[in-house]
Structures are given as structure tokens and as C-alpha cells.
Design an enzyme around this catalytic site. Sequence first.
Site: not given
Ligand code: PXP
Length: 258
Positions: A6, A9, A42, A44, A48, A69, A100, A150, A213
Amino acid sequence: MLLGVNIDHIAVLREARKINDPNPLDALGICKISGADQITIHLREDRRHIHDEDAKEICRQSILPVNLECSINEDIIDIVCKLKPTRATLVPENRDEVTTEGGLDVDKNFDRIKKAVEKLHKHEIEVSLFIDPNKKMIKKSSELEVEWIELHTGTFANIYAMLYANLSNTHHSIKELELSRDELKILLDKSRKEIKKAAHYGQDCGLKVAAGHGLNYQNVTKISSIKAIEELNIGQSIIARSVFSGLRQAIIDMKELL
Ligand code: PXP
């Protein structure tokens, strides 16, 4: 075990200065050569971090499959249909949250989700539902004929952090919850068992099972060892490590653990 990285960040860091540095697009090639299996982003509602233009170029340029996402908001679903990612993962979205915070309530939002799933399928986009590891949610998901679920691992990750990371002075602190270490260990074990049971139930329902997550280099093997889970989506911990080791090494280190 497949790894979706992901890259939101990277855009979070860019937004700190509102300039085009670092550019999330620069991560695509690095993710590919480091052994990642998927790019996860994602889009959003408040944009953001990832913007529409990022999402468009990531979907256009990525050699790896893109897992986008998004919320079940109709305007967002229409945008996703145009972007044509490989997969759309439907997540609950609350504007005030930092990230999330839980799984989709597939029961309460069944009709809205059904509409979104049908639209996405019409555009040949596979669908995943981000849900809590709960039998009712899995059953409802399979009724919607989605390809993936998921499982939300946030609760497991929070308990793990309470036990093994220094989270004092946060709302996760053991002191505030007044739980002993032994009680937390029982809760952690219970949470992992729930995820494992949910993953097997999902598989029995004919669904492909992902999880994510709060997973990091310390806690990930407790989840990756669950055979019914095919894929993990991980963001924060990989991008955090990459500040010190570089993105390529951070992905290689995570892949090795899986
Ligand atoms: N899966 C989903 C559905 C999420 O919303 C997120 C956070 O954007 C992640 C995985 C990844 O989570 P983390 O950044 O805590 O590894």
C-alpha cells in the site's frame, strides 16, 4: 503468500509539503523488482493522500495488478469504473478517522454494496470486501458474489502492539484498559483464532481471502502462517521502514517473512 504494498503513505509525505516529491508513481518499478505482487492504493473521498491523477497514472502505468480501495459512495464507484483497476476493495470510510477503523457492515449496507459490486463487475473489475473476521459478514459477502474478502487485522495488531510495543500514553495503553499481560495474551490468541476461523470459512464459501491492517515486521508471521489467507496488504510498516532502508529493501525484508 502474495504481498500487496500500500503506497498511500508516499503520498502522505508529499502532502506534508503539497509539492510533487516524493511521487508515488516512482514506487511502481521498485515494488515490481523487489518482489511485491500488487500495488494497493486508497482513493479517499477527502483525497487526503492519493489524488485522482495519481490513481489514474498508477492504474495506467503499473505492471503489477492494482488494488484500489474505496468507499461505496456512488460518485467514487463511478470514478473507479473509469480507472479500471484490477480489483476494487470496498471499505467503510469516515472522514474523521486517521485510517480505516473497522470492516464494512455488509449486512446493514447490503443493497448499496450490491449495487456497487454489480457496477464494478460490469466494468470487469474484481471486487473485494474489507470485513471483520465474522461469519455473518463472510456469508453476506459470498451472497454478493464477490471474488475476494479482506479480513481486518486491526484488532489483532492493536492487541499485539499493547503487548509487545511501547504504546503507553496512547488510547491503546494496557494501563487504561486495565488488562494484565496474561489477559492480553489470551485476547491475542483469541483474535488470531477468529481470523483463522474466518479465513477457512471464507475459503469454504468459495472466496479468495486476503488480510490486512496494522501488520508489521513483528506481528506478520502470526497471520501469514494461516494457510487459508492468500494475500496480505501492508502499507504503514513498509513505508516507515523504507525511510531508513529504502523501499526495495523494506519490501524484500517483508517478502522474506511471508
Ligand atoms: N487493507 C486495507 C483495506 C486498508 O484500508 C489499509 C490501510 O489503508 C491496509 C490494508 C494497510 O494497512 P496498514 O497501513 O496498517 O498496513
